[in-house]
Scaffold this active site. Structure first.
Site, PDB file in Angstrom:
ATOM      1  CB  THR A 167      -0.917   0.008   1.247  1.00  0.00           C
ATOM      2  OG1 THR A 167      -1.581   1.261   1.362  1.00  0.00           O
ATOM      3  CG2 THR A 167      -0.111  -0.221   2.519  1.00  0.00           C
ATOM      4  CG  ASP A 168      -1.130   4.941  -1.012  1.00  0.00           C
ATOM      5  OD1 ASP A 168      -1.704   4.303  -0.111  1.00  0.00           O
ATOM      6  OD2 ASP A 168      -1.717   5.792  -1.711  1.00  0.00           O
ATOM      7  CD  GLU A 169      -3.474   3.495   4.434  1.00  0.00           C
ATOM      8  OE1 GLU A 169      -3.372   3.667   5.658  1.00  0.00           O
ATOM      9  OE2 GLU A 169      -4.478   3.017   3.888  1.00  0.00           O
ATOM     10  CE1 TYR A 207      -2.987  -2.497   5.806  1.00  0.00           C
ATOM     11  CE2 TYR A 207      -3.255  -0.146   5.395  1.00  0.00           C
ATOM     12  CZ  TYR A 207      -3.121  -1.437   4.915  1.00  0.00           C
ATOM     13  OH  TYR A 207      -3.098  -1.663   3.572  1.00  0.00           O
ATOM     14  CE  LYS A 233       0.422  -4.652   2.988  1.00  0.00           C
ATOM     15  NZ  LYS A 233       0.314  -6.016   2.363  1.00  0.00           N
TER      16      LYS A 233
END
Length: 348
Positions: A148-150, A173, A177
């Protein structure tokens, strides 16, 4: 289609999280458009949904002969090891993850167990599998990790994430990741496992679990419930239609350079206010009432550690692999809202 011509026939593909929103879209693509043998490894949790795959089989029963569901929790190493041996994969697509930020804030442990321990268990099992392959299968083998870009944190009003952006996760989260990304990268550099990593922006489309923003807004609106928006609604996300994401993943799997990372974005930045307003405007046309659905919008206390803005620069995958999104946000959103409206009407 290029993917159909490039994908090897009868190749064995292990997908983790194939009962999730993005994973099930990958499964459907591989079964319907490509001649693969698919192994779907999924623990079948609260957010799992096999109905889209079952729907595919209802109309194409012959596809079931190339599909295998393996109900396995990645946190159980022995079960993962058994599943990898059984699948005997040529490609591994790792999509399984706990992914809801709010849930990670209230209870982070499942995110550590699934996203970190689960990724470690999969990597170790796949490494043993890869080491035992003959030279021909080793040359073909790929392990693609979908992230993810997060993991990159939050942006201000300018700039965008790309493959060189430093990691700066802000939630349990995104931290979990980020850890999984680092594990995958380390297994490549230490053990020569042929890996690829993709980091995507916010996905949307039919069949998404209703706790996510777009389906939640649609569900609340058609049921005359309040539509909650965090804070002032000015947080910005880059939106990517799920079908475009799937095509990007498969492009990277087939054409990407081993050991490298590819950022996949829709180049469709929208504030939460804009997303919710657009949904309400579509519903005003599809299911008109004596008031606008926008009247249901309420602003609620902001999420803890809420990132202000995400944006992805997809130049690398566009220039190197000739991928670009097919759907604009307005096109994808209309398809999505229309699909959910039909689904909700059918349940009544």
């Amino acid at each position: 289609m290029e993917l159909i011509n490039d994908f090897p026939k009868k190749i064995r593909v292990l997908i983790t999280g194939g009962a999730g929103f993005i994973g099930s879209a990958v499964v459907r693509k591989l079964l319907q458009d490509l001649d693969c043998i698919v192994f779907n490894l999924d623990k079948i949790s609260y957010a799992s949904d096999l109905s889209s795959i079952d729907y595919l089989f209802n109309n194409n029963k012959h596809l079931q002969s190339r599909y295998n569901l393996l109900k396995v929790d990645l946190s159980n190493f022995s079960k993962v090891d058994e599943a990898v041996k059984y699948a005997d994969p040529d490609f591994v697509l790792h999509l399984a993850a706990e992914s809801h930020v709010d849930r990670s804030i209230t209870g982070p442990k499942p995110f550590i167990d699934s996203n970190i321990v689960g990724t470690f268990n999969l990597l170790e099992s796949v490494r043993k599998h890869y080491d035992n392959l003959n030279s021909g299968r080793k040359e073909l083998f790929r392990f693609l990790h979908v992230s993810t870009d997060e993991v990159f944190g939050s942006l201000d009003d300018f700039g965008s994430f790309d493959e060189t952006t430093k990691y700066d996760p802000r939630s349990p989260y995104s931290a979990s990741k980020a850890a999984s990304d680092h594990l995958v990268n380390a297994w490549h550099h230490t053990y020569d496992l042929p890996i690829l990593i993709t980091n995507c922006s916010n996905n949307y489309g039919p069949w998404q679990y209703p706790e996510k923003l777009i389906p939640k807004v649609i569900f609340n609106a058609v049921n005359n419930f309040e539509i909650p928006i965090y804070g002032n609604g000015k947080n910005i996300r880059d939106w990517l239609y799920v079908e475009d994401h799937v095509n990007g993943i498969l492009k990277v799997l087939l054409k990407g350079n081993i050991g490298e990372k590819y950022c996949i974005g829709g180049n469709q930045e929208k504030t939460n206010n804009e997303v919710v307003s657009s949904i309400c405007e579509i519903l005003d046309e599809l299911m008109p009432k004596d008031f606008s659905y926008k009247n249901l919008i309420v602003y609620v206390k902001d999420r803890l550690g809420h990132d202000q803005r995400y944006a992805i620069n997809s130049l690398k995958i566009k220039s190197e692999l000739a991928w670009e999104p097919k759907y604009s946000f307005n096109e994808g959103l209309l398809i999505t809202v229309t699909w959910y409206v039909k689904k909700f009407k059918a349940k009544k």
